[in-house]
Design a protein around this motif. Structure first.
Motif, short mmCIF file in Angstrom:
data_model
loop_
_atom_site.label_atom_id
_atom_site.label_comp_id
_atom_site.label_asym_id
_atom_site.label_seq_id
_atom_site.Cartn_x
_atom_site.Cartn_y
_atom_site.Cartn_z
N ALA A 261 0.83 -1.21 0.00
CA ALA A 261 0.00 0.00 0.00
C ALA A 261 0.87 1.26 0.00
CB ALA A 261 -0.94 -0.01 1.20
N ARG A 262 1.93 1.27 0.80
CA ARG A 262 2.84 2.43 0.83
C ARG A 262 3.55 2.59 -0.52
NH1 ARG A 262 4.06 0.08 5.74
NH2 ARG A 262 6.10 -0.64 4.98
N THR A 263 3.96 1.48 -1.10
CA THR A 263 4.67 1.50 -2.37
C THR A 263 3.78 1.99 -3.50
OG1 THR A 263 6.04 -0.33 -1.58
CG2 THR A 263 6.07 0.11 -3.95
N LEU A 264 2.52 1.63 -3.46
CA LEU A 264 1.58 2.05 -4.52
C LEU A 264 1.44 3.56 -4.62
CD1 LEU A 264 -1.20 -0.65 -4.32
CD2 LEU A 264 0.10 0.00 -6.35
N GLU A 265 1.66 4.26 -3.53
CA GLU A 265 1.59 5.73 -3.57
C GLU A 265 2.56 6.27 -4.62
OE1 GLU A 265 2.19 7.20 0.40
OE2 GLU A 265 0.57 5.96 1.19
N GLY A 266 3.76 5.73 -4.68
CA GLY A 266 4.74 6.16 -5.68
C GLY A 266 4.45 5.59 -7.05
N ILE A 267 4.02 4.34 -7.11
CA ILE A 267 3.76 3.69 -8.39
C ILE A 267 2.66 4.41 -9.16
CG2 ILE A 267 2.85 1.57 -9.45
CD1 ILE A 267 4.41 0.03 -7.26
#
Length: 108
Positions: free
Chosen positions: A27-33
Motif C-alpha cells: 500500500a505504501r509503495t503504490l503511492e509512488g507507483i
C-alpha cells in the motif's frame, strides 16, 4: 502502438502477520507507483483459498518503463523490505499475444 511489457509475480508470505505487513508495504509503495507514467497496471490479488499468497499483475508501456519502475526509490525500498515477509517469490514475464488493455499515451 507498443505491445507492452508484462509480468506476473507470485509471493508466498510466511504467515498471517507477515501477509498483513506485506500488504501494508505494498500500500505504501503504490503511492509512488501511481505517479509512474509508464506503469499502466499494477494490481495485487489474493487467490481464492490461498490467504498467504499474493499474485501481482504488472503491465508497463514497454521494457524501458519497467526498468524505470525498478529504479524508483519506492520500488527499491519494497524490494529490500519484502524479503522479511516471504517464503518464496516466482516471477513470470509475459509476451503479449492478444487482448484488451489500457492505452498508453506518451507525455509531451
Amino acid at each position: 502502438m507498443t505491445s507492452g511489457y508484462a509480468l506476473i509475480v507470485r509471493f508466498t508470505t510466511r504467515d498471517a502477520d507477515a501477509a498483513q505487513a506485506f500488504d501494508a508495504l505494498v500500500a505504501r509503495t503504490l503511492e509512488g507507483i501511481r505517479e509512474e507514467p509508464g506503469t499502466l497496471v499494477y494490481v495485487s490479488h489474493i487467490p481464492e483459498g490461498e490467504p498467504l499468497v499474493r499474485v501481482f499483475y504488472e503491465l508497463y508501456a514497454d521494457e524501458s518503463a519497467f526498468q524505470a519502475h525498478e529504479t524508483q526509490p519506492h520500488t527499491r525500498r519494497m524490494l529490500q523490505e519484502r524479503e522479511q515477509y516471504l517464503t518464496s517469490t516466482e516471477v513470470t514475464f509475459l509476451g503479449e499475444q492478444a487482448g484488451k488493455r489500457p492505452a498508453y499515451q506518451e507525455g509531451p
